[in-house]
Design a protein around this motif. Structure first.
Motif, PDB file in Angstrom:
ATOM      1  N   ASP A  62      63.764  30.498 -11.128  1.00 34.47           N
ATOM      2  CA  ASP A  62      62.958  31.837 -11.323  1.00 34.47           C
ATOM      3  C   ASP A  62      61.556  31.711 -10.956  1.00 34.47           C
ATOM      4  OD1 ASP A  62      64.915  33.288 -13.041  1.00 34.47           O
ATOM      5  OD2 ASP A  62      64.296  32.076 -14.928  1.00 34.47           O
ATOM      6  N   MET A  63      61.091  30.618 -10.741  1.00 33.59           N
ATOM      7  CA  MET A  63      59.586  30.571 -10.159  1.00 33.59           C
ATOM      8  C   MET A  63      59.524  30.829  -8.822  1.00 33.59           C
ATOM      9  SD  MET A  63      57.235  27.363 -10.064  1.00 33.59           S
ATOM     10  CE  MET A  63      58.130  26.238  -8.813  1.00 33.59           C
ATOM     11  N   LEU A  64      60.771  30.163  -7.875  1.00 38.22           N
ATOM     12  CA  LEU A  64      60.828  30.298  -6.645  1.00 38.22           C
ATOM     13  C   LEU A  64      61.084  32.043  -6.260  1.00 38.22           C
ATOM     14  CD1 LEU A  64      62.568  27.078  -5.612  1.00 38.22           C
ATOM     15  CD2 LEU A  64      60.010  27.946  -5.225  1.00 38.22           C
ATOM     16  N   CYS A  65      62.198  32.500  -7.146  1.00 39.30           N
ATOM     17  CA  CYS A  65      62.509  33.699  -6.946  1.00 39.30           C
ATOM     18  C   CYS A  65      61.284  34.949  -7.105  1.00 39.30           C
ATOM     19  CB  CYS A  65      63.654  34.189  -7.782  1.00 39.30           C
ATOM     20  SG  CYS A  65      64.096  36.011  -7.602  1.00 39.30           S
ATOM     21  N   SER A  66      60.603  34.423  -7.976  1.00 36.52           N
ATOM     22  CA  SER A  66      59.235  35.218  -8.234  1.00 36.52           C
ATOM     23  C   SER A  66      58.497  35.175  -7.319  1.00 36.52           C
ATOM     24  CB  SER A  66      58.671  34.923  -9.650  1.00 36.52           C
ATOM     25  OG  SER A  66      59.456  35.311 -10.709  1.00 36.52           O
ATOM     26  N   PHE A  67      58.295  33.952  -6.646  1.00 40.09           N
ATOM     27  CA  PHE A  67      57.191  33.465  -5.439  1.00 40.09           C
ATOM     28  C   PHE A  67      57.752  34.430  -4.473  1.00 40.09           C
ATOM     29  CE2 PHE A  67      56.138  31.022  -1.821  1.00 40.09           C
ATOM     30  CZ  PHE A  67      54.943  30.891  -1.888  1.00 40.09           C
ATOM     31  N   PHE A  68      58.856  34.205  -3.895  1.00 40.73           N
ATOM     32  CA  PHE A  68      59.356  35.033  -2.583  1.00 40.73           C
ATOM     33  C   PHE A  68      59.227  36.546  -2.906  1.00 40.73           C
ATOM     34  CE2 PHE A  68      61.240  30.622  -1.871  1.00 40.73           C
ATOM     35  CZ  PHE A  68      60.668  30.694  -0.411  1.00 40.73           C
ATOM     36  N   SER A  69      59.488  36.887  -4.272  1.00 39.13           N
ATOM     37  CA  SER A  69      59.550  38.214  -4.219  1.00 39.13           C
ATOM     38  C   SER A  69      58.049  38.743  -4.181  1.00 39.13           C
ATOM     39  CB  SER A  69      59.769  38.631  -5.575  1.00 39.13           C
ATOM     40  OG  SER A  69      59.782  39.822  -5.810  1.00 39.13           O
ATOM     41  N   ILE A  70      56.827  37.896  -4.483  1.00 36.95           N
ATOM     42  CA  ILE A  70      55.440  38.383  -4.255  1.00 36.95           C
ATOM     43  C   ILE A  70      55.081  38.390  -2.928  1.00 36.95           C
ATOM     44  CG2 ILE A  70      53.134  37.576  -5.066  1.00 36.95           C
ATOM     45  CD1 ILE A  70      54.367  36.446  -7.522  1.00 36.95           C
ATOM     46  N   ILE A  71      55.372  37.369  -2.238  1.00 40.88           N
ATOM     47  CA  ILE A  71      54.871  37.229  -0.880  1.00 40.88           C
ATOM     48  C   ILE A  71      55.398  37.963   0.298  1.00 40.88           C
ATOM     49  CG2 ILE A  71      54.203  34.992  -1.454  1.00 40.88           C
ATOM     50  CD1 ILE A  71      56.569  34.161   0.622  1.00 40.88           C
ATOM     51  N   GLY A  72      56.664  38.540   0.084  1.00 35.49           N
ATOM     52  CA  GLY A  72      57.327  39.499   0.979  1.00 35.49           C
ATOM     53  C   GLY A  72      56.515  40.634   1.519  1.00 35.49           C
ATOM     54  N   ASP A  73      56.434  40.710   2.809  1.00 37.60           N
ATOM     55  CA  ASP A  73      55.830  41.723   3.502  1.00 37.60           C
ATOM     56  C   ASP A  73      56.584  42.408   4.814  1.00 37.60           C
ATOM     57  OD1 ASP A  73      53.812  43.275   4.768  1.00 37.60           O
ATOM     58  OD2 ASP A  73      52.366  41.587   5.530  1.00 37.60           O
ATOM     59  N   PRO A  74      56.871  43.802   4.521  1.00 40.56           N
ATOM     60  CA  PRO A  74      57.778  44.398   5.293  1.00 40.56           C
ATOM     61  C   PRO A  74      57.329  44.603   6.776  1.00 40.56           C
ATOM     62  CG  PRO A  74      57.631  45.534   3.164  1.00 40.56           C
ATOM     63  CD  PRO A  74      56.610  44.522   3.140  1.00 40.56           C
TER      64      PRO A  74
END
Length: 319
Positions: A62-74
């Motif tokens: 969950d932590m890594l899923c949330s982390f990558f969801s936050i940092i994504g930049d289209p």
């Protein structure tokens, strides 16, 4: 978690900005909650038992899923793709870890087996292997020439169908498995309670009631996945039949609830009496006595019951 909706169609730039802000805010809450459980496991050796180790892997996913969801930049292609695939991978891993917890509970309580620790390697192969396969299959439906709001852009029914097959079908399979498993365990413990009352074994009655209290808490687990992904499933089905008509409020609930899954998991799975007891033991050592009265009653060490919410796994610690 952000893989649940592809923003486009009738949604305006303002709408997309709102969805992005909701996703980042909810994912941040999930990241904090999951990180807390991960830190508790790493810092407190009292929690490093197999039963809580599975919760640790769930929180880590969950932590890594949330982390990558936050940092994504289209706007940055490499980060965009890394964010999208990583989010999908760890989100699938998250709900698969819930099935291993349900399996362990069922094997220990219903089948009376004490070999669950020997299955850890198989759990890792099952969770990480399945997540990798689903993520690779998921990439077949992506259009890498364009960027969506969270780097998931489908260009037709094929891509959307692949997404549904590689994410939502395993998700609802996990929900059904967890629900069926918990029903069996509840039935088993209900029968044990009635037998204990009939035999008037006070100690056994107490142990069984402790297990039932723990199970009442665990009964919310399938509801977490349902609450987190029901709107996402409805949104995906709607998008499949009406690709040019986006419903803003449905997309908002989809993104927000999916991104909060890590927070829900950290509260339900991680913040149990074992974790609270360990924290209160540390507070008793370093927290000034005059400040104890400001703590909530359920976080005061003396008011915590000495049984663990994972008491039904105690047989594995006696091997």
């Amino acid at each position: 978690m952000a893989t649940s909706v592809a923003v486009g169609g009738t949604l305006t730039t303002h709408d997309r900005g709102i969805l992005t802000a909701v996703n980042i805010g909810a994912s941040s809450l999930s990241f904090v909650g999951s990180s807390f459980i991960v830190l508790c496991y790493l810092l407190f050796k009292e929690l490093r038992k197999f039963s809580f180790k599975l919760v640790f892997y769930l929180a880590l996913s969950d932590m890594l899923c949330s982390f990558f969801s936050i940092i994504g930049d289209p706007s940055k292609s490499f980060i965009c793709y890394a964010q999208g695939y990583s989010t999908h991978f760890f989100c699938v891993a998250s709900f698969l870890w819930t099935t291993t917890i349900a399996f362990t509970l069922h094997r220990t309580v219903v089948k009376h087996k004490t070999d669950v620790e020997d299955l850890e390697a198989m759990f890792h192969l099952y969770v990480w292997g399945t997540s990798l396969v689903m993520t690779v299959m998921r990439s077949f439906g992506n259009d890498h020439r364009h960027f969506g709001a969270w780097c998931w852009t489908q260009t037709g029914l094929t891509g959307k169908a692949i997404h549904f097959v590689t994410f939502y079908m395993p998700l609802w399979g996990a929900i059904l498995y967890n629900g069926f498993t918990y029903l069996q365990v509840i039935r088993m413990l209900n029968n044990a309670t009635r037998m204990a009352v009939g035999m008037s074994g006070q100690a056994y009655v107490s142990d069984t009631r402790d297990n039932m209290r723990a199970l009442n808490r665990w009964g919310y687990y399938p509801l977490i996945l349902i609450g987190s992904w029901a709107f996402g499933t409805i949104n995906r089905i709607h998008d499949f039949f009406e690709p040019n008509h986006k419903i803003f409020w449905l997309s908002l609930l989809d993104v927000g609830m999916a991104a909060l899954m890590g927070l829900f998991n950290s509260i339900a799975y991680g913040l149990n009496s074992s974790v609270r007891r360990v924290i209160c033991e540390r507070l008793d050592k370093f927290w000034p006595e005059r400040l104890h009265r400001w703590l909530p009653n359920n976080f005061k060490y003396k008011s915590l019951s000495q049984e663990s919410e994972l008491a039904m796994f105690k047989t594995e610690d006696q091997q």
